[in-house]
Motif scaffolding. Structure first.
Motif, PDB file in Angstrom:
ATOM      1  N   THR A 153       0.867  -1.177   0.000  1.00 14.00           N
ATOM      2  CA  THR A 153       0.000   0.000   0.000  1.00 14.00           C
ATOM      3  C   THR A 153       0.902   1.225   0.000  1.00 14.00           C
ATOM      4  OG1 THR A 153      -1.757  -1.121   1.222  1.00 14.00           O
ATOM      5  CG2 THR A 153      -1.760   1.284   1.251  1.00 14.00           C
ATOM      6  N   TYR A 159       0.138  -4.142   4.105  1.00  5.93           N
ATOM      7  CA  TYR A 159      -1.148  -4.437   4.729  1.00  5.93           C
ATOM      8  C   TYR A 159      -1.745  -5.666   4.052  1.00  5.93           C
ATOM      9  CZ  TYR A 159      -1.266   0.083   7.138  1.00  5.93           C
ATOM     10  OH  TYR A 159      -0.988   1.150   7.950  1.00  5.93           O
ATOM     11  N   LYS A 192      -4.352  -7.940   2.346  1.00  6.04           N
ATOM     12  CA  LYS A 192      -5.487  -7.645   1.483  1.00  6.04           C
ATOM     13  C   LYS A 192      -6.339  -8.879   1.218  1.00  6.04           C
ATOM     14  CE  LYS A 192      -2.594  -4.150  -0.654  1.00  6.04           C
ATOM     15  NZ  LYS A 192      -1.821  -3.767  -1.854  1.00  6.04           N
ATOM     16  N   THR A 201      -9.116  -7.409  -1.373  1.00  3.47           N
ATOM     17  CA  THR A 201      -9.475  -5.997  -1.476  1.00  3.47           C
ATOM     18  C   THR A 201      -8.447  -5.194  -2.254  1.00  3.47           C
ATOM     19  OG1 THR A 201      -8.339  -5.360   0.576  1.00  3.47           O
ATOM     20  CG2 THR A 201     -10.599  -6.170   0.771  1.00  3.47           C
ATOM     21  N   LEU A 244      -7.415   2.207   1.406  1.00  2.00           N
ATOM     22  CA  LEU A 244      -7.241   1.388   2.605  1.00  2.00           C
ATOM     23  C   LEU A 244      -8.289   1.721   3.664  1.00  2.00           C
ATOM     24  CD1 LEU A 244      -5.347  -0.813   3.743  1.00  2.00           C
ATOM     25  CD2 LEU A 244      -4.023   1.026   4.803  1.00  2.00           C
ATOM     26  N   SER A 245      -8.652   2.986   3.779  1.00  2.00           N
ATOM     27  CA  SER A 245      -9.659   3.365   4.771  1.00  2.00           C
ATOM     28  C   SER A 245     -11.002   2.734   4.441  1.00  2.00           C
ATOM     29  CB  SER A 245      -9.790   4.888   4.857  1.00  2.00           C
ATOM     30  OG  SER A 245     -10.183   5.434   3.610  1.00  2.00           O
ATOM     31  N   THR A 248     -11.493  -0.117   2.550  1.00  2.00           N
ATOM     32  CA  THR A 248     -11.446  -1.579   2.669  1.00  2.00           C
ATOM     33  C   THR A 248     -11.362  -2.034   4.124  1.00  2.00           C
ATOM     34  OG1 THR A 248      -9.039  -1.602   2.340  1.00  2.00           O
ATOM     35  CG2 THR A 248     -10.430  -1.845   0.392  1.00  2.00           C
ATOM     36  N   GLN A 249     -10.547  -1.362   4.936  1.00  4.08           N
ATOM     37  CA  GLN A 249     -10.431  -1.761   6.338  1.00  4.08           C
ATOM     38  C   GLN A 249     -11.745  -1.549   7.085  1.00  4.08           C
ATOM     39  OE1 GLN A 249      -7.019   0.196   8.135  1.00  4.08           O
ATOM     40  NE2 GLN A 249      -5.705  -1.539   7.596  1.00  4.08           N
ATOM     41  N   THR A 250     -12.401  -0.440   6.819  1.00  2.63           N
ATOM     42  CA  THR A 250     -13.676  -0.182   7.487  1.00  2.63           C
ATOM     43  C   THR A 250     -14.730  -1.188   7.055  1.00  2.63           C
ATOM     44  OG1 THR A 250     -13.167   2.185   7.605  1.00  2.63           O
ATOM     45  CG2 THR A 250     -15.464   1.550   7.916  1.00  2.63           C
ATOM     46  N   ILE A 259     -14.265  -4.342   6.003  1.00  2.00           N
ATOM     47  CA  ILE A 259     -13.973  -5.631   6.641  1.00  2.00           C
ATOM     48  C   ILE A 259     -14.329  -5.589   8.123  1.00  2.00           C
ATOM     49  CG2 ILE A 259     -12.140  -7.237   7.264  1.00  2.00           C
ATOM     50  CD1 ILE A 259     -12.912  -7.377   4.330  1.00  2.00           C
ATOM     51  N   ALA A 260     -14.023  -4.481   8.787  1.00  2.00           N
ATOM     52  CA  ALA A 260     -14.347  -4.348  10.203  1.00  2.00           C
ATOM     53  C   ALA A 260     -15.850  -4.406  10.434  1.00  2.00           C
ATOM     54  CB  ALA A 260     -13.777  -3.040  10.748  1.00  2.00           C
TER      55      ALA A 260
END
Length: 241
Positions: A21, A31, A33, A49, A53-54, A56-58, A60-61
């Motif tokens: 990333t 990170y 993915k 993903t 990043l913001s 995709t991470q959100t 998944i969370a």
């Protein structure tokens, strides 16, 4: 940037992602993915993903948060969804909602946020399915005519897949194909980088049957890359015009 690829074959599914990333030439990080959602014997699917990043991470969370909710239902939780189609719908809706929220926050700075995902898996009683989910939440599905899906920086790794991947490709050859596809991308685009995550779900196993992290300098991957380069050079020298 990133590169992720998934193959849907008669014998099973093969997924590969990089982990680089970057937010500029001097801000490069690693990170994961590739994310596994698994209830062995009942369902198993992989999410890969690409993009912000913001976002995709959100996303998944929130998928994990919905799974842990004591009031979760088949309409809200991917681990309770009755079909892989419903899993794709839940993920698509979550991705679209997250993207809209983050986009609104970034609009004042004239910045944008977008992401896409590949979902590949199988549920007990159903067949293997693989979807490419777009930033807006809609999706397409891999078929016998197009048994692979890509997201991210995909153009460099596509030619070998077009030439060699068919539904009856073996899982062994499929792993070789995705790794060589990634090797072509690594050589042509510095925004894609090691380590790599490789995973296999064999047909009707309902679990991840092989999972491997390939670090920079991995001797097996290096040998494969060198052999492919030599084969290309030899083939090129034999062609006459």
């Amino acid at each position: 940037m990133t590169y992720c690829v998934g193959l849907l074959l008669n014998e099973g599914m093969v997924c590969l992602s990089d982990t680089r990333t970057n937010a500029g030439l001097d801000n490069i990080s690693t990170y994961r993915k590739m994310f596994v959602f698994e209830n062995p014997g009942e369902r198993c699917f992989i999410v890969m993903t690409a993009g912000s990043l913001s976002v995709t991470q959100t996303t998944i969370a929130r998928l994990h948060e919905a799974m842990d909710d004591p009031e979760a239902t088949a309409e809200t939780s991917v681990i309770l969804a009755p079909t892989m189609l419903k899993v794709a719908e839940i993920i698509g809706n979550t991705l679209a909602a997250v993207r809209t929220e983050i986009q609104e926050k970034l609009s004042a700075q004239n910045q944008s946020a977008s992401a896409s995902m590949i979902v590949a898996g199988q549920r007990s009683g159903g067949g293997m399915r693989m979807f490419l989910i777009y930033p807006e939440g809609n999706f397409i599905e891999a078929t016998d005519d197009t048994p692979f899906l890509q997201i991210g920086e995909h153009k460099y790794g596509k030619p070998i897949l077009d030439r060699v991947v068919r539904p009856d490709t073996s899982l062994h050859d499929a792993q070789k194909a995705v790794l060589l596809s990634m090797d072509s991308t690594l050589r042509s685009n510095l925004s894609v980088g090691m380590p790599l995550d490789l995973a296999v779900i064999e047909r009707d196993s309902l679990r991840v049957t092989m999972r491997r992290r390939i670090e920079a300098g991995d001797p097996q991957f290096r040998a494969m890359s060198e052999a492919w380069s030599n084969a290309l050079r030899e083939g090129f020298s034999r062609i006459s015009v």
